[in-house]
Design a protein around this motif. Structure first.
Motif, PDB file in Angstrom:
ATOM      1  N   GLY A 279       3.907 -46.611   1.545  1.00  0.00           N
ATOM      2  CA  GLY A 279       3.515 -45.719   0.452  1.00  0.00           C
ATOM      3  C   GLY A 279       4.659 -45.522  -0.515  1.00  0.00           C
ATOM      4  O   GLY A 279       5.425 -46.456  -0.818  1.00  0.00           O
ATOM      5  N   CYS A 280       4.815 -44.300  -1.011  1.00  0.00           N
ATOM      6  CA  CYS A 280       5.945 -43.976  -1.889  1.00  0.00           C
ATOM      7  C   CYS A 280       7.205 -43.939  -1.035  1.00  0.00           C
ATOM      8  O   CYS A 280       7.281 -43.189  -0.055  1.00  0.00           O
ATOM      9  N   ARG A 281       8.209 -44.708  -1.415  1.00  0.00           N
ATOM     10  CA  ARG A 281       9.424 -44.799  -0.587  1.00  0.00           C
ATOM     11  C   ARG A 281      10.255 -43.519  -0.624  1.00  0.00           C
ATOM     12  O   ARG A 281      11.170 -43.347   0.160  1.00  0.00           O
ATOM     13  N   ARG A 285      11.797 -37.709   1.611  1.00  0.00           N
ATOM     14  CA  ARG A 285      12.757 -36.766   1.011  1.00  0.00           C
ATOM     15  C   ARG A 285      12.094 -35.861  -0.025  1.00  0.00           C
ATOM     16  O   ARG A 285      12.781 -35.048  -0.642  1.00  0.00           O
ATOM     17  N   CYS A 286      10.798 -36.035  -0.234  1.00  0.00           N
ATOM     18  CA  CYS A 286      10.177 -35.398  -1.403  1.00  0.00           C
ATOM     19  C   CYS A 286       9.551 -34.047  -1.060  1.00  0.00           C
ATOM     20  O   CYS A 286       8.710 -33.954  -0.170  1.00  0.00           O
ATOM     21  N   PRO A 287       9.920 -33.002  -1.812  1.00  0.00           N
ATOM     22  CA  PRO A 287       9.329 -31.684  -1.543  1.00  0.00           C
ATOM     23  C   PRO A 287       7.870 -31.580  -1.986  1.00  0.00           C
ATOM     24  O   PRO A 287       7.187 -30.628  -1.629  1.00  0.00           O
ATOM     25  N   ILE A 292      -1.426 -38.610   0.841  1.00  0.00           N
ATOM     26  CA  ILE A 292      -1.603 -39.914   0.174  1.00  0.00           C
ATOM     27  C   ILE A 292      -0.255 -40.630  -0.041  1.00  0.00           C
ATOM     28  O   ILE A 292      -0.182 -41.860  -0.060  1.00  0.00           O
ATOM     29  N   CYS A 293       0.825 -39.845  -0.176  1.00  0.00           N
ATOM     30  CA  CYS A 293       2.132 -40.420  -0.534  1.00  0.00           C
ATOM     31  C   CYS A 293       2.669 -41.366   0.543  1.00  0.00           C
ATOM     32  O   CYS A 293       3.372 -42.324   0.235  1.00  0.00           O
ATOM     33  N   SER A 294       2.357 -41.090   1.800  1.00  0.00           N
ATOM     34  CA  SER A 294       2.870 -41.954   2.868  1.00  0.00           C
ATOM     35  C   SER A 294       1.926 -43.116   3.165  1.00  0.00           C
ATOM     36  O   SER A 294       2.203 -43.944   4.026  1.00  0.00           O
ATOM     37  N   ALA A 305       5.845 -43.244 -11.443  1.00  0.00           N
ATOM     38  CA  ALA A 305       5.116 -43.728 -10.270  1.00  0.00           C
ATOM     39  C   ALA A 305       5.079 -42.594  -9.255  1.00  0.00           C
ATOM     40  O   ALA A 305       5.956 -42.483  -8.400  1.00  0.00           O
ATOM     41  N   CYS A 306       4.115 -41.715  -9.394  1.00  0.00           N
ATOM     42  CA  CYS A 306       4.053 -40.532  -8.522  1.00  0.00           C
ATOM     43  C   CYS A 306       2.612 -40.062  -8.406  1.00  0.00           C
ATOM     44  O   CYS A 306       1.898 -39.965  -9.416  1.00  0.00           O
ATOM     45  N   HIS A 307       2.188 -39.752  -7.163  1.00  0.00           N
ATOM     46  CA  HIS A 307       0.835 -39.226  -6.949  1.00  0.00           C
ATOM     47  C   HIS A 307       0.721 -37.752  -7.324  1.00  0.00           C
ATOM     48  O   HIS A 307      -0.375 -37.252  -7.533  1.00  0.00           O
TER      49      HIS A 307
HETATM   50 FE1  SF4 Z   1       6.402 -39.895  -3.995  1.00  0.00          FE
HETATM   51 FE2  SF4 Z   1       5.412 -38.404  -5.945  1.00  0.00          FE
HETATM   52 FE3  SF4 Z   1       4.404 -38.266  -3.503  1.00  0.00          FE
HETATM   53 FE4  SF4 Z   1       6.806 -37.269  -3.982  1.00  0.00          FE
HETATM   54  S1  SF4 Z   1       4.870 -36.537  -4.820  1.00  0.00           S
HETATM   55  S2  SF4 Z   1       6.236 -38.527  -2.267  1.00  0.00           S
HETATM   56  S3  SF4 Z   1       7.561 -38.750  -5.474  1.00  0.00           S
HETATM   57  S4  SF4 Z   1       4.352 -40.040  -4.867  1.00  0.00           S
END
Ligand code: SF4
Length: 315
Positions: A279-281, A285-287, A292-294, A305-307
């Protein structure tokens, strides 16, 4: 367009550290390529300068076009002719570009003798003019000096002079001031930016420091773990970053009045290329991560590039 990087993927052996990277750069423009260590910035610089074979790397998808020509289609001799002459390189460590046992003047002279066909006297006049433009005091005396006699900041100015001496159309500067103290760094970035604008060159400025991007760049491409996270004009991105990683990088810039020790940095580290998450690499680390992100790679849409982009961002 001077430089077009389109859907670029790079492989080294069994690993694929760069995936689907794309950006463009026109004459007279400064593009900052920013990210932490391990994000793929220097690899992108090697791809743009045709130097991937040095690390057994190869382009497995996409294109790098310089002035309309696909670099992958050029034979090694044509690539060598492009580098130095039409594409100048400024590296982080000036000593990788300089010969420690040759005087400074001779090292700068050779660039305009070789690439512009100038006579010895004309090349030296050009070297003195360049050194003066780069605000090197007592340029004639510096021409007679050896690299070890100069400070780190002076050596980096000489490397910039060497890159400019051949009148390139594009300069790729890979962390050109990282080893210098903050005041010298700001002066050199300012000088490089001024010269690029004055000469109408393109500058691809690779850095881990959003403060440097804010100082001179027109546009910025934020790289994370081998993919573009966000891309757009510097003013818009600093005012309204959409990607949480961009926001975190901006928050790492020390500002006037910032209390010592109050900068927290970004928790965690860029994953190694052998352990890129699905998914999103950035999701570990993302708050703002959601389920869906993983699972799904966010496409690059509207410059990010962000959900789950930050509220108030464009697009
Ligand atoms: Fe990645 Fe955006 Fe999801 Fe954060 S919110 S994990 S940056 S896709």
């Amino acid at each position: 367009m001077l430089l077009e990087v389109e859907n670029l993927s790079v492989t080294i052996g069994q690993i694929s550290p760069l995936e689907g990277v794309g950006f463009s750069l026109d004459r007279g423009e400064i593009l900052g390529l920013v990210g932490e260590s391990g994000s793929g910035k220097s690899l992108t610089a090697l791809a743009v300068t045709g130097l991937l074979p040095l690390i057994d790397g190869r382009v497995t998808a996409g294109h790098v076009r310089f002035a309309g020509r696909d670099l992958a289609a050029l034979p090694p001799c044509a690539l060598r002719a492009l580098r130095g002459k039409r594409i100048g390189l400024v590296t982080q460590n000036p000593m990788t570009a300089m010969d420690p046992v040759q005087r400074i003047g001779a090292q700068v002279d050779v660039m305009s003798r070789l690439h512009l066909g100038l006579s010895a006297a004309a090349a030296r006049a050009r070297t003195l003019e360049l050194l003066t433009r780069l605000r090197i005091p007592e340029a004639a005396a510096v021409c007679d000096a050896y690299p070890h006699q100069l400070s780190g900041g002076m050596k980096q100015r000489i490397v910039i002079a060497m890159a400019l001496a051949a009148e390139p159309e594009l300069i790729v500067a890979d962390e050109p001031t990282t080893a210098l103290d903050v005041t010298v760094q700001a002066q050199i970035i300012q000088l490089l930016g001024e010269e690029v604008k004055r000469r109408g060159l393109g500058l691809l400025l690779i850095t881990h420091d959003m403060g440097v991007v804010a100082q001179v760049c027109d546009r910025v491409a934020v790289l994370y773990a081998g993919r573009i996270a966000e891309l757009g004009p510097v003013g818009g991105i600093f005012a309204r970053p959409a990607h949480p990683y961009t926001r975190a990088l901006i928050d790492c810039i020390p500002r006037e009045g910032t209390a010592p020790g109050s900068l927290t940095g970004i928790p965690g580290a860029v994953p190694s290329v052998t352990t890129y998450p699905l998914g999103c690499r950035f999701h570990p680390r993302c708050p703002r991560a959601r389920p869906i992100c993983s699972a799904t790679v966010p496409p690059l849409l509207n410059g990010h590039a962000c959900h789950n982009p930050l509220e108030g961002a464009d697009g």
